[in-house]
Design a protein around this motif. Structure first.
Motif, mmCIF file in Angstrom:
data_model
loop_
_atom_site.group_PDB
_atom_site.id
_atom_site.type_symbol
_atom_site.label_atom_id
_atom_site.label_comp_id
_atom_site.label_asym_id
_atom_site.label_seq_id
_atom_site.Cartn_x
_atom_site.Cartn_y
_atom_site.Cartn_z
ATOM 1 N N UNK A 151 -15.391 3.516 -9.838
ATOM 2 C CA UNK A 151 -15.161 3.814 -8.431
ATOM 3 C C UNK A 151 -14.490 2.623 -7.749
ATOM 4 N N UNK A 152 -14.991 1.432 -8.080
ATOM 5 C CA UNK A 152 -14.423 0.219 -7.498
ATOM 6 C C UNK A 152 -12.952 0.069 -7.908
ATOM 7 N N UNK A 153 -12.734 0.306 -9.210
ATOM 8 C CA UNK A 153 -11.383 0.130 -9.735
ATOM 9 C C UNK A 153 -10.416 1.144 -9.143
ATOM 10 N N UNK A 154 -10.905 2.360 -8.970
ATOM 11 C CA UNK A 154 -10.015 3.447 -8.562
ATOM 12 C C UNK A 154 -9.976 3.631 -7.057
ATOM 13 N N UNK A 155 -10.613 2.721 -6.319
ATOM 14 C CA UNK A 155 -10.582 2.888 -4.866
ATOM 15 C C UNK A 155 -9.405 2.102 -4.297
ATOM 16 N N UNK A 163 -8.813 6.440 -4.354
ATOM 17 C CA UNK A 163 -7.389 6.659 -4.098
ATOM 18 C C UNK A 163 -7.078 8.145 -4.009
ATOM 19 N N UNK A 164 -6.468 8.529 -2.927
ATOM 20 C CA UNK A 164 -6.032 9.914 -2.774
ATOM 21 C C UNK A 164 -4.521 9.942 -2.945
ATOM 22 N N UNK A 165 -4.076 10.673 -3.933
ATOM 23 C CA UNK A 165 -2.654 10.687 -4.311
ATOM 24 C C UNK A 165 -2.150 9.254 -4.493
ATOM 25 N N UNK A 166 -2.674 8.562 -5.503
ATOM 26 C CA UNK A 166 -2.344 7.154 -5.644
ATOM 27 C C UNK A 166 -0.866 6.921 -5.922
ATOM 28 N N UNK A 167 -0.364 5.883 -5.303
ATOM 29 C CA UNK A 167 1.014 5.466 -5.526
ATOM 30 C C UNK A 167 0.970 4.036 -6.034
ATOM 31 N N UNK A 168 1.724 3.765 -7.059
ATOM 32 C CA UNK A 168 1.666 2.445 -7.677
ATOM 33 C C UNK A 168 2.908 1.644 -7.312
ATOM 34 N N UNK A 173 0.033 -2.433 -8.448
ATOM 35 C CA UNK A 173 -1.167 -2.139 -7.669
ATOM 36 C C UNK A 173 -1.070 -0.736 -7.083
ATOM 37 N N UNK A 174 -2.216 -0.055 -7.096
ATOM 38 C CA UNK A 174 -2.212 1.339 -6.650
ATOM 39 C C UNK A 174 -2.993 1.491 -5.359
ATOM 40 N N UNK A 175 -2.436 2.294 -4.476
ATOM 41 C CA UNK A 175 -3.079 2.608 -3.206
ATOM 42 C C UNK A 175 -2.872 4.085 -2.934
ATOM 43 N N UNK A 176 -3.628 4.619 -1.958
ATOM 44 C CA UNK A 176 -3.329 5.970 -1.511
ATOM 45 C C UNK A 176 -1.877 5.983 -1.036
ATOM 46 N N UNK A 177 -1.239 7.101 -1.260
ATOM 47 C CA UNK A 177 0.169 7.167 -0.864
ATOM 48 C C UNK A 177 0.304 6.946 0.646
ATOM 49 N N UNK A 178 -0.573 7.611 1.392
ATOM 50 C CA UNK A 178 -0.494 7.492 2.852
ATOM 51 C C UNK A 178 -0.774 6.062 3.285
ATOM 52 N N UNK A 179 -1.796 5.465 2.682
ATOM 53 C CA UNK A 179 -2.161 4.087 3.039
ATOM 54 C C UNK A 179 -1.000 3.154 2.771
ATOM 55 N N UNK A 208 0.938 10.187 -11.372
ATOM 56 C CA UNK A 208 0.278 11.447 -11.734
ATOM 57 C C UNK A 208 -0.875 11.241 -12.701
ATOM 58 N N UNK A 209 -0.696 10.348 -13.645
ATOM 59 C CA UNK A 209 -1.768 10.120 -14.617
ATOM 60 C C UNK A 209 -3.023 9.630 -13.896
ATOM 61 N N UNK A 210 -2.813 8.660 -13.042
ATOM 62 C CA UNK A 210 -3.938 8.097 -12.283
ATOM 63 C C UNK A 210 -4.571 9.151 -11.383
ATOM 64 N N UNK A 211 -3.712 9.926 -10.752
ATOM 65 C CA UNK A 211 -4.182 10.952 -9.821
ATOM 66 C C UNK A 211 -5.013 11.997 -10.570
ATOM 67 N N UNK A 212 -4.515 12.422 -11.722
ATOM 68 C CA UNK A 212 -5.261 13.407 -12.506
ATOM 69 C C UNK A 212 -6.594 12.830 -12.959
#
Lengths: 378, 172
Positions: A151-155, A163-168, A173-179, A208-212
């Motif tokens: 959870x920590x890693x994927x937040x 992360x919601x719809x993560x963008x890298x 580094x990955x964040x929510x796309x909106x963020x 997509x991989x992360x999001x799935x």
């Protein structure tokens, strides 16, 4: 396109080159040391070359042999294999190679997905068990021993949620796309984590991989956020204009695939088959109705445009007639809105809303039909 | 020198009271930070909302041993802007402190609270950064009190004496 052609052609040309000037290339390929070693050993250079040719061709020959056996040699076997080699283009072989490369990848991907799904289902099952044991604790947490770390890693470091719809970012580094997008807008185009320049903050593509993976690991959180997003969207729709909101809600209510409709069914524990057919009917009716209304509202579809042109060609009265029609339509829509609101109130007071909604739709349909008929008469 | 650029963003947070039930992105984020602070508090620091306004916090920092601030308990006020993770919070010392990076109003001047802010920073990290400048003041870039910075560079012992005296006087 041109690039693709070049790519296609280039290996063939290379191979042809190899076939044409095989001897020269081979000699060029040998390192000088090797040559000297061969000379020292007193080997015949020609014999070496022949040997190298054999080595070069072995995979081709193997495949040829196989093919020959498979096709059980309907064509007479020629003794000049070199001629055939030159005739045959190595392209299909290359394609075969690609396929061979790709298929195992796909398979492995499928396997991985399958694994993931099974893991996800395990997680869900475990979560259910946990909730049964102590319903106070949120499920899917601490099911896997490392779920908290996951959870920590994927937040997302910006909203601190999963992360919601993560963008890298290019720096990894990955964040929510909106963020990430709002961070790029408000704080400049630098990675929030490492301050490296993000080349283009606008091209936020979802990993997509992360999001799935996230969707499989934390289905409940993602569902909740999706629902919130839909709610927000609906509110925005209502803010836009009452009519569009009306249609949006109508569509949402009546189309069976929408989560809400099915949720309603399950909540009430109605006999699902009958209600679903009803809902289907409603949906079809609503769609038909909207199409009709769309067709009649001026300037929306080509048909109506043609209609308009015809009317204009007929005379000057037509515009006023259309205005009348538009007015009538607007009035009607307002009426629909009122009836719809009424039905919503009924929903809140727990009356059977599906029958009411159907009645409303029926009346709307009949009115639309009447309108169309009157239009035609005019 | 004093971060005047941020003032416009602070004012909106102070003027408009935001209830705790707000579902805004900033409110959610602050709530999440609060939970994380409670679960895993940073060493020698504490922080939490002052009242029922989620955007107005009170924090404490205990002076690090080995520094002139040791033994002192310093209270800070943290105000979050309404677009919080994207704008830095405003951190003000409520306890008087003799430090070249803290002005007479108590406003802390740090790079990460100004242009170097990143939305990935949290209050925990900010408090740790404040603690670190108590150990290692920055007399060059963010010195808002030039006199203290000069003294720190010229005569560190005297600076430390005064700082320790202030700590005894105001922070104990």
């Amino acid at each position: 396109m041109a690039v693709g052609e070049e790519q296609k052609r280039s290996p063939r040309e290379q191979k042809m080159l190899l076939a044409d000037s095989n001897g020269q290339n081979m000699t060029a390929l040998f390192s000088p040391r090797f040559k000297s070693a061969a000379a020292m050993a007193g080997w015949d250079e020609e014999a070496l070359l022949l040997a190298s040719l054999v080595v070069e061709d072995t995979p081709d020959r193997d495949s040829k042999h196989k093919r020959r056996f498979v096709l059980h040699s309907k064509t007479p076997p020629t003794n000049s294999s070199r001629k055939r080699r030159s005739q045959r283009t190595p392209q299909p072989v290359a394609i075969l190679d690609l396929d061979e490369e790709e298929t195992p990848r796909k398979d492995s991907g499928r396997k991985k997905k399958g694994k993931k799904i099974s893991e996800g289902s395990k997680v869900e099952e475990g979560g259910n068990e946990l909730t049964e044991k102590n319903p106070g604790v949120s499920s899917s947490s601490s099911v896997l021993p490392c779920i908290d770390k996951l959870r920590e890693e994927l937040s997302c470091a910006i909203c601190l949620e999963i992360c919601y719809e993560p963008s890298t970012t290019p720096c990894g580094h990955s964040f929510c796309r909106k963020c990430l997008r709002s961070a790029a807008d408000k704080c400049g185009k630098r990675c929030p984590k490492c301050r490296q320049l993000i080349s283009n903050g606008r091209s936020c593509t979802v990993n997509t991989v992360l999001w799935n993976t996230i969707q499989l690991l934390f289905p409940q959180e993602i569902e909740a956020r999706k629902a919130a997003g839909i709610l927000n969207g609906r509110q925005q729709a209502q803010n836009l204009s009452p009519e569009s909101a009306f249609y949006a809600t109508l569509m949402n209510r009546s189309t069976p695939p929408s989560g809400e409709a099915s949720g309603r069914i399950s909540r009430r524990n109605v006999a699902t088959t009958t209600s679903r057919t009803q809902e289907d009917e409603d949906a079809a009716l609503a769609r038909r109705l909207q199409r009709e209304i769309d067709e009649q509202s001026p300037g929306t579809t080509t048909r109506s445009r043609v209609h308009n042109a015809r009317m204009r060609a007929r005379g000057g009265i037509s515009t006023s007639q259309h205005e009348d029609a538009a007015l009538a339509l607007r009035l009607q829509r307002e009426e629909f809105m009122q009836t719809y609101r009424g039905s919503q109130e009924h929903v809140s007071s727990r009356l059977p809303s599906s029958t009411l909604a159907r009645a409303n739709l029926r009346s709307m349909a009949s009115r639309a039909m009447n309108l169309r008929i009157s239009d035609r008469r005019r | 020198m004093i971060s005047g650029g941020g003032n416009s963003s602070w004012s909106c947070s102070t003027s408009s009271w935001v209830p705790t039930t707000s579902v805004s992105a900033s409110g959610k984020r602050i709530q999440r930070e609060m939970v994380e602070l409670n679960n895993d508090p940073p060493p020698h620091c504490s922080a939490g909302p002052k009242g029922d306004n989620l955007y107005h916090w009170i924090a404490t920092i205990i002076g690090t041993p080995g520094t002139p601030y040791q033994g002192g308990i310093f209270f800070l006020e943290i105000k979050f802007p309404s677009d919080y993770p994207f704008m830095p919070p405003r951190v003000v010392f409520k306890t008087r402190i003799y430090h070249c990076n803290v002005d007479s109003e108590g406003l802390v001047s740090m790079g990460i609270l100004k242009d170097d802010w990143s939305p990935a920073l949290t209050i925990t990290k900010v408090l740790l950064a404040v603690r670190s400048i108590l150990t290692n003041p920055d007399p060059y870039n963010n010195a808002v009190v030039p006199g203290i910075a000069h003294l720190y560079l010229r005569d560190k012992a005297k600076h430390d004496d005064i700082a320790a005296e202030w700590t005894v006087r105001f922070a104990k």
